[in-house]
Design a protein around this motif. Structure first.
Motif, PDB file in Angstrom:
ATOM      1  N   PRO A  63      55.090  46.729  63.696  1.00 34.13           N
ATOM      2  CA  PRO A  63      55.767  46.388  64.952  1.00 34.13           C
ATOM      3  C   PRO A  63      57.281  46.280  64.823  1.00 34.13           C
ATOM      4  N   LYS A  64      57.773  45.891  63.642  1.00 25.96           N
ATOM      5  CA  LYS A  64      59.229  45.833  63.464  1.00 25.96           C
ATOM      6  C   LYS A  64      59.840  47.227  63.503  1.00 25.96           C
ATOM      7  N   ASP A  65      59.158  48.206  62.908  1.00 27.11           N
ATOM      8  CA  ASP A  65      59.652  49.583  62.963  1.00 27.11           C
ATOM      9  C   ASP A  65      59.593  50.120  64.391  1.00 27.11           C
ATOM     10  N   MET A  66      58.528  49.770  65.127  1.00 28.64           N
ATOM     11  CA  MET A  66      58.426  50.201  66.515  1.00 28.64           C
ATOM     12  C   MET A  66      59.572  49.625  67.338  1.00 28.64           C
ATOM     13  N   ALA A  67      59.899  48.363  67.091  1.00 30.19           N
ATOM     14  CA  ALA A  67      60.999  47.727  67.819  1.00 30.19           C
ATOM     15  C   ALA A  67      62.334  48.379  67.470  1.00 30.19           C
ATOM     16  N   LYS A  68      62.525  48.736  66.204  1.00 30.14           N
ATOM     17  CA  LYS A  68      63.765  49.408  65.800  1.00 30.14           C
ATOM     18  C   LYS A  68      63.943  50.730  66.531  1.00 30.14           C
ATOM     19  N   LEU A  69      62.830  51.441  66.764  1.00 27.85           N
ATOM     20  CA  LEU A  69      62.886  52.720  67.480  1.00 27.85           C
ATOM     21  C   LEU A  69      62.895  52.532  68.990  1.00 27.85           C
ATOM     22  N   ARG A  94      46.987  47.882  62.843  1.00 30.66           N
ATOM     23  CA  ARG A  94      46.108  46.727  62.624  1.00 30.66           C
ATOM     24  C   ARG A  94      46.362  46.110  61.248  1.00 30.66           C
ATOM     25  N   ASP A  95      47.025  46.862  60.367  1.00 29.31           N
ATOM     26  CA  ASP A  95      47.231  46.419  58.991  1.00 29.31           C
ATOM     27  C   ASP A  95      48.651  45.941  58.717  1.00 29.31           C
ATOM     28  N   ALA A  96      49.446  45.730  59.760  1.00 28.85           N
ATOM     29  CA  ALA A  96      50.822  45.274  59.561  1.00 28.85           C
ATOM     30  C   ALA A  96      50.786  43.902  58.893  1.00 28.85           C
TER      31      ALA A  96
END
Length: 176
Positions: A63-69, A94-96
């Protein structure tokens, strides 16, 4: 809603880290492998259907990478490697946590961006592939359309692939 419509994934919360900067492109590590949902679709023989696209045409992301993008669940992203590029949906893993790594289930979308080289071990390298990920306005193609766009299947030499309508979910047969 069942996983056939969209696999169950947690909601992505907005990243609230003051040091995080939104980026247009992320350098990441790609891993591919089998997924239970992908396996269920294959067993049912539905690889040409939209449900298969929704379980294999995805990139599971931290989710942090998704937020960065600046992407949310089911936003489209383009993944590029030395062997190609493909548009898939971004999905909260699911494995973050696993920042800096994405997972794409084995299948046609992953095959477009993995090496065909087996290095004498009979299997291509499906893990530890350097890639870039960026937000995309392009659509995630159904499997038959992906095969046509990437491998020029189901098309005559003189036809322009971008101008053709979707092959849809029906089986495609080559005429002799």
């Amino acid at each position: 809603m069942t996983y056939i419509e969209k696999p169950v994934v947690p909601k992505v919360v907005k990243l609230e880290e003051p040091t995080a900067k939104e980026r247009k492109v992320l350098n990441m590590m790609l891993n591919t492998g089998s997924d239970i949902y992908q396996g269920a679709c294959k067993k049912r023989g539905s690889t040409l259907k939209d449900e298969y696209r929704k379980v294999c045409g995805v990139a599971y992301m931290d989710p942090k990478d998704m937020a960065k993008l600046g992407v949310a669940n089911w936003d489209n992203v383009k993944v590029k490697t030395d062997w190609g590029e493909v548009v898939v949906c971004s999905v909260h893993s699911r494995d973050a946590p696993h920042e800096g790594t994405i997972f794409i289930p084995k299948g046609p979308w992953a095959n477009v961006i993995t090496s065909h080289e087996t290095y004498c071990c009979c299997d291509p390298t499906y893990k530890g592939i350097y890639c870039t990920v960026e937000k995309s306005d392009e659509e995630v193609l159904l499997m038959a359309d992906l095969m046509r766009a990437v491998y020029k299947k189901y098309v005559k030499d003189e036809e322009s692939i971008p101008g053709l309508k979707s092959l849809g979910e029906m089986p495609v047969y080559k005429k002799k």
